[in-house]
Design a protein around this motif. Structure first.
Motif, PDB file in Angstrom:
ATOM      1  N   THR A 104       0.852  -1.175   0.000  1.00  0.00           N
ATOM      2  CA  THR A 104       0.000   0.000   0.000  1.00  0.00           C
ATOM      3  C   THR A 104       0.892   1.231   0.000  1.00  0.00           C
ATOM      4  O   THR A 104       1.803   1.338   0.834  1.00  0.00           O
ATOM      5  N   VAL A 105       0.655   2.123  -0.936  1.00  0.00           N
ATOM      6  CA  VAL A 105       1.435   3.359  -1.012  1.00  0.00           C
ATOM      7  C   VAL A 105       0.809   4.374  -0.064  1.00  0.00           C
ATOM      8  O   VAL A 105      -0.346   4.766  -0.223  1.00  0.00           O
ATOM      9  N   LEU A 106       1.568   4.786   0.943  1.00  0.00           N
ATOM     10  CA  LEU A 106       1.079   5.743   1.929  1.00  0.00           C
ATOM     11  C   LEU A 106       1.375   7.182   1.523  1.00  0.00           C
ATOM     12  O   LEU A 106       0.654   8.099   1.918  1.00  0.00           O
ATOM     13  N   GLU A 107       2.456   7.365   0.769  1.00  0.00           N
ATOM     14  CA  GLU A 107       2.866   8.723   0.391  1.00  0.00           C
ATOM     15  C   GLU A 107       3.605   8.664  -0.940  1.00  0.00           C
ATOM     16  O   GLU A 107       4.405   7.758  -1.174  1.00  0.00           O
ATOM     17  N   TRP A 108       3.316   9.607  -1.811  1.00  0.00           N
ATOM     18  CA  TRP A 108       3.986   9.715  -3.116  1.00  0.00           C
ATOM     19  C   TRP A 108       4.105  11.198  -3.412  1.00  0.00           C
ATOM     20  O   TRP A 108       3.105  11.882  -3.647  1.00  0.00           O
ATOM     21  N   LYS A 109       5.322  11.730  -3.345  1.00  0.00           N
ATOM     22  CA  LYS A 109       5.451  13.175  -3.564  1.00  0.00           C
ATOM     23  C   LYS A 109       6.851  13.527  -4.064  1.00  0.00           C
ATOM     24  O   LYS A 109       7.838  12.865  -3.746  1.00  0.00           O
ATOM     25  N   ARG A 110       6.890  14.577  -4.871  1.00  0.00           N
ATOM     26  CA  ARG A 110       8.160  15.175  -5.295  1.00  0.00           C
ATOM     27  C   ARG A 110       8.577  16.207  -4.243  1.00  0.00           C
ATOM     28  O   ARG A 110       7.727  16.931  -3.705  1.00  0.00           O
ATOM     29  N   MET A 111       9.878  16.290  -4.006  1.00  0.00           N
ATOM     30  CA  MET A 111      10.365  17.173  -2.948  1.00  0.00           C
ATOM     31  C   MET A 111      11.852  17.435  -3.142  1.00  0.00           C
ATOM     32  O   MET A 111      12.535  16.683  -3.865  1.00  0.00           O
ATOM     33  N   PRO A 112      12.399  18.480  -2.522  1.00  0.00           N
ATOM     34  CA  PRO A 112      13.851  18.668  -2.526  1.00  0.00           C
ATOM     35  C   PRO A 112      14.508  17.565  -1.693  1.00  0.00           C
ATOM     36  O   PRO A 112      13.996  17.183  -0.641  1.00  0.00           O
ATOM     37  N   ALA A 113      15.617  17.057  -2.144  1.00  0.00           N
ATOM     38  CA  ALA A 113      16.283  15.961  -1.444  1.00  0.00           C
ATOM     39  C   ALA A 113      16.857  16.442  -0.119  1.00  0.00           C
ATOM     40  O   ALA A 113      17.614  17.426  -0.088  1.00  0.00           O
ATOM     41  N   PRO A 114      16.553  15.760   0.985  1.00  0.00           N
ATOM     42  CA  PRO A 114      17.257  16.029   2.243  1.00  0.00           C
ATOM     43  C   PRO A 114      18.750  15.718   2.073  1.00  0.00           C
ATOM     44  O   PRO A 114      19.130  14.969   1.168  1.00  0.00           O
ATOM     45  N   PRO A 115      19.597  16.285   2.918  1.00  0.00           N
ATOM     46  CA  PRO A 115      21.052  16.081   2.762  1.00  0.00           C
ATOM     47  C   PRO A 115      21.465  14.610   2.653  1.00  0.00           C
ATOM     48  O   PRO A 115      22.275  14.259   1.797  1.00  0.00           O
ATOM     49  N   ALA A 116      20.900  13.744   3.500  1.00  0.00           N
ATOM     50  CA  ALA A 116      21.295  12.328   3.463  1.00  0.00           C
ATOM     51  C   ALA A 116      20.895  11.677   2.146  1.00  0.00           C
ATOM     52  O   ALA A 116      21.612  10.805   1.630  1.00  0.00           O
ATOM     53  N   VAL A 117      19.770  12.099   1.587  1.00  0.00           N
ATOM     54  CA  VAL A 117      19.290  11.518   0.331  1.00  0.00           C
ATOM     55  C   VAL A 117      20.133  12.000  -0.847  1.00  0.00           C
ATOM     56  O   VAL A 117      20.524  11.203  -1.713  1.00  0.00           O
ATOM     57  N   SER A 118      20.442  13.286  -0.895  1.00  0.00           N
ATOM     58  CA  SER A 118      21.269  13.791  -1.993  1.00  0.00           C
ATOM     59  C   SER A 118      22.649  13.159  -1.963  1.00  0.00           C
ATOM     60  O   SER A 118      23.222  12.839  -3.017  1.00  0.00           O
ATOM     61  N   ALA A 120      23.332  10.093  -0.746  1.00  0.00           N
ATOM     62  CA  ALA A 120      23.175   8.688  -1.131  1.00  0.00           C
ATOM     63  C   ALA A 120      23.001   8.536  -2.635  1.00  0.00           C
ATOM     64  O   ALA A 120      23.536   7.592  -3.236  1.00  0.00           O
ATOM     65  N   LEU A 121      22.270   9.458  -3.265  1.00  0.00           N
ATOM     66  CA  LEU A 121      22.000   9.354  -4.701  1.00  0.00           C
ATOM     67  C   LEU A 121      23.014  10.127  -5.540  1.00  0.00           C
ATOM     68  O   LEU A 121      22.874  10.185  -6.769  1.00  0.00           O
ATOM     69  N   ASP A 122      24.006  10.725  -4.880  1.00  0.00           N
ATOM     70  CA  ASP A 122      25.041  11.488  -5.580  1.00  0.00           C
ATOM     71  C   ASP A 122      24.418  12.610  -6.407  1.00  0.00           C
ATOM     72  O   ASP A 122      24.746  12.805  -7.577  1.00  0.00           O
ATOM     73  N   LEU A 123      23.524  13.369  -5.764  1.00  0.00           N
ATOM     74  CA  LEU A 123      22.835  14.478  -6.408  1.00  0.00           C
ATOM     75  C   LEU A 123      23.275  15.793  -5.763  1.00  0.00           C
ATOM     76  O   LEU A 123      23.734  15.804  -4.613  1.00  0.00           O
ATOM     77  N   PRO A 124      23.106  16.909  -6.477  1.00  0.00           N
ATOM     78  CA  PRO A 124      23.393  18.205  -5.852  1.00  0.00           C
ATOM     79  C   PRO A 124      22.473  18.430  -4.654  1.00  0.00           C
ATOM     80  O   PRO A 124      21.351  17.929  -4.619  1.00  0.00           O
ATOM     81  N   PRO A 125      22.928  19.184  -3.660  1.00  0.00           N
ATOM     82  CA  PRO A 125      22.068  19.455  -2.490  1.00  0.00           C
ATOM     83  C   PRO A 125      20.737  20.069  -2.908  1.00  0.00           C
ATOM     84  O   PRO A 125      20.681  20.984  -3.728  1.00  0.00           O
TER      85      PRO A 125
END
Length: 270
Positions: A104-118, A120-125
């Motif tokens: 069951t999908v509880l949440e699906w949203k686009r958002m700015p990456a938090p520091p830990a996520v950027s 982990a994914l090697d993305l700009p802050p």
């Protein structure tokens, strides 16, 4: 049994854990009620209200039932544990487990990456990402709470309705993204109020925590997952064998379901 005089956990939580271990270990006779609140309060040196709180948490977990005129009766059955447990492993197994469970999908949203996520994914802050929060169930019982982040340009492959029926790795592959490897870390966490409610546990219960960064054929990091798994309904099984100078780790899925197994190589056994 005296409780820890200076505990890290409240006394009712200490009692809950002790009784939980006793029930799981067969300490109490099957079908017979537990000792009464007064007797337990005397045993642990606490007020009856503290014992009552511990029993209420055990009832929430499905470990006991409080029956009028009969007292508190254990409901945990060892035979049912295997029937409601899922074994997980590496990539092939993860897909197979996904096909045998319901999500069951509880949440699906686009958002700015938090520091830990950027990181982990090697993305700009602050780069745009898609966040998906899901609960996974096996035989109607919740086994996992996951938060997954992917780069925003992959959001089109992972619309909310698709993820209700299709494993995320499969959905990515159908979109031309072929995940070939992942770095995975296992650890421990405790259930906060939200996760405890979703997994039908008491707050503070220890959970298996899995974090995983998946990489595609081009070496791009395409998925960052943090999963919290029910301690009694999900197991992570490994078989270690010596092969030459290194150790090959096989992650076994449930062979009765016809699952495949994945493998990885680590340093030699000491």
């Amino acid at each position: 049994m005296p409780l820890d005089a200076n505990p890290d956990l409240p006394r009712f939580q200490q009692i809950r854990l002790i009784l939980r271990d006793r029930i799981r270990g067969g300490y109490y006779e099957t079908g017979m009620p537990l000792p009464g609140e007064r007797q337990l309060a005397q045993e642990f040196g606490v007020a009856r209200v503290t014992v009552r709180s511990a029993l209420a948490r055990l009832e929430e977990e499905g470990m006991v039932a409080r029956l009028r005129g009969k007292g508190t009766v254990p409901t945990f059955r060892h035979a049912s544990t295997a029937a409601t447990a899922v074994r997980g492993g590496l990539l092939d197994n993860i897909v197979s487990v996904s096909k045998r469970t319901r999500v069951t999908v509880l949440e699906w949203k686009r958002m700015p990456a938090p520091p830990a996520v950027s990181t982990a994914l090697d993305l700009p802050p602050g780069a745009a990402v898609l966040k998906v929060v899901r609960v996974r169930k096996f035989k109607a019982q919740p086994i996992a709470y996951t938060e997954v982040f992917v780069p925003d340009d992959l959001a089109g492959a992972l619309d909310r309705h698709t993820l209700q029926d299709t494993p995320m790795l499969v959905a990515l592959e159908q979109h031309g993204v072929h995940v070939v490897s992942a770095d995975q870390t296992l650890g421990a966490a405790v259930a906060d109020l939200q996760v405890a409610r979703i997994l039908r546990l008491s707050p503070g219960v220890p959970l298996l925590r899995v974090s995983r960064i998946a990489t595609d054929r081009q070496g791009r990091r395409v998925q960052y997952l943090v999963g919290l798994y029910h301690p009694e309904r999900y197991t992570y099984q490994m078989r270690l064998s010596r092969v030459g100078g290194a150790t090959r780790v096989w992650i076994d899925a449930d062979s009765s379901e016809g699952d495949a197994a994945g493998s990885t190589t680590i340093s030699p056994l000491e």
